[in-house]
Design a protein around this motif. Structure first.
Motif: not given
Length: 156
Positions: A45-50, A65, A67, A78, A81
């Motif tokens: 998921r994009d919120d785990d991109r780090k 990425s 969308h 969702k 990435c």
């Protein structure tokens, strides 16, 4: 002794990582046969991109990425990435780290095939004056490994 980040990467990769072989058309005018490339990939998921940014800074590759989009059944995906690493030398670096861990049975089979593929790609030499890097037998074996690796990923 492995660095702590590598130990965490191994655990994370075992849960979320993917080893695959992609077929590409050969760009050589002298050799119209297909070309096979090793690919290591993690999708999150994009919120785990780090996490993927760390993979990118440590090993190279690219981050893509995607969308949100609506599926036919109405579900909205969702944002996603993907970190993707392609190429013999880059993949060898990651495999050397993963090789220092105990692998679960399914990943062990995938890993074994992927390593065989990397070794086969490493032995590539020109054959004759046609500009070919791999003999027909070597190319056929690469395709067999790709098919075997793909079949391991099927849900049965």
């Amino acid at each position: 002794m492995l660095k702590q980040e590598y130990i965490e990467f191994i655990g994370f990769f075992l849960g979320e990582g993917c080893l695959s072989i992609h077929k590409a058309s050969n760009r050589s005018k002298n050799d119209p046969r297909p070309c096979y490339q090793p690919v290591i990939q993690i999708s999150l998921r994009d919120d785990d991109r780090k996490i993927l940014e760390w993979c990118h800074s440590e090993f190279g590759g690219h981050i893509y990425s995607f969308h949100p989009r609506q599926m036919k059944n109405g579900y909205i995906n969702k944002p996603v990435c993907v970190w993707r690493l392609v190429g013999l030398q880059n993949c060898k670096k990651v495999i050397a780290i993963l090789n220092q861990s105990l692998l679960p049975a399914k990943k062990k089979n995938e890993f074994k095939l992927f390593q065989e593929f990397l070794e086969l790609k490493s032995r590539g030499k020109r054959h004759g004056f046609q500009g070919r890097w791999y003999s027909d037998e070597e190319l056929n074996r690469q395709q067999e490994i790709k098919n075997s690796l793909s079949s391991l990923k099927l849900f049965t």
